[in-house]
Enzyme design. Structure first.
Site, PDB file in Angstrom:
ATOM      1  N   VAL A   7       3.017 -55.380-128.790  1.00 14.71           N
ATOM      2  CA  VAL A   7       2.351 -56.125-127.728  1.00 14.71           C
ATOM      3  C   VAL A   7       3.272 -56.201-126.518  1.00 14.71           C
ATOM      4  CG1 VAL A   7       1.187 -58.269-127.092  1.00 14.71           C
ATOM      5  CG2 VAL A   7       1.150 -57.486-129.479  1.00 14.71           C
ATOM      6  N   ASP A 110      10.252 -55.265-129.158  1.00 11.12           N
ATOM      7  CA  ASP A 110      10.168 -53.840-128.856  1.00 11.12           C
ATOM      8  C   ASP A 110      11.542 -53.196-128.820  1.00 11.12           C
ATOM      9  OD1 ASP A 110      10.818 -55.330-126.590  1.00 11.12           O
ATOM     10  OD2 ASP A 110       9.612 -54.136-125.220  1.00 11.12           O
TER      11      ASP A 110
END
Length: 266
Positions: A7, A110
């Site tokens: 996301v 991430d």
């Protein structure tokens, strides 16, 4: 099968892995804070179905998120699709490496996934004890350093490509809103080409420079560093760099798979 979701501020990357770690389906959808759980669920189901993925075969899921407002919504979507509680990259999750920064919990999921992927690739390829630099070019650009002991030791964060284009257009009276295309020359002959060169060539020169700066601080030679680049805008910049970066558009998703394996085998 494993459902992996990254996301980001602009996009949500979705990947489906088979039991051997191969990506059998992948796609991106826009990050939208206004979308509800039901809307995300229907949208992802429809795309998976269109990609001929049997949702009934999804057994587990993992999420990396840098958008806290959406994390729980995406968690519920992943739980619905996989029929199990997803792993969310964060404190308590086994990453496979040490994070040596002032506050490890600040590191985005991430960037954790990118690091896990690069370290795994090095081990598989027999490149032990080699430092790494990992570049991720999305809403912002991050340049991360991994030392020869496979420890994450820090990064720098730079305004992203799209952000740079938009900022120059919105804060000046005459500079145009430039569309994406490759920069053919460093010396632009018109406003569009000059802005494009400034942003794209400028980022390439910046990345080359950071390799030298990072090498100095890690006390190694620039040629000894394993260089990897990923992200939505990486393809526009990587070919303009003097240094040779290995481009992997699926690096973050692959890292999520590695982290998932670390945690189910712990």
């Amino acid at each position: 099968m494993l459902l992996a979701l990254n996301v980001g501020n602009s996009r949500i990357s979705v990947g489906i892995f088979d039991g051997d770690g191969n990506i059998v389906s992948k796609f991106k959808i826009a990050t939208d804070l206004k979308k509800t759980f039901d809307e995300y669920c229907v949208l992802i189901r429809m795309i998976l179905s269109d990609n001929r993925v049997d949702i009934g075969e999804i057994e587990s899921s993992i999420i990396a998120s840098v958008v806290p407002q959406l994390t729980d919504t995406v968690r519920l979507v992943a739980k619905r699709l996989s029929k199990s509680e997803p792993i969310i990259v964060g404190p308590g999750v086994k990453t496979g490496f040490l994070i040596k920064i002032d506050s490890p919990s600040e590191l985005g999921g991430d960037m954790v996934a990118n690091t896990a992927a690069v370290i795994h690739k090095k081990k598989v390829g027999g490149k032990t004890n080699s430092p790494s630099v990992v570049v991720d070019m999305n809403t912002v650009t991050t340049v991360s350093a991994i030392n020869g002991n496979d420890e994450y030791i820090g990064c720098c964060i730079i305004p992203g490509i799209q952000m740079s284009f938009e900022s120059m257009h919105e804060t000046t009276a005459l500079l145009p809103n430039v569309n994406f295309a490759s920069a053919k020359n460093a010396i632009g002959k018109n406003s569009h080409d000059s802005v494009r060169s400034g942003v794209l060539c400028g980022n390439a020169i910046m990345l080359d420079g950071f390799v030298y700066r990072f090498a100095k601080e890690m006390r190694c030679k620039p040629d000894d560093i394993d260089l990897t680049i990923t992200g939505e805008y990486a393809k526009y910049v990587v070919k303009l760099c003097s240094r040779t970066f290995s481009y992997d558009e699926d690096l973050t998703l692959r890292g999520l798979y590695v982290i998932h394996q670390n945690n189910i085998n712990r």
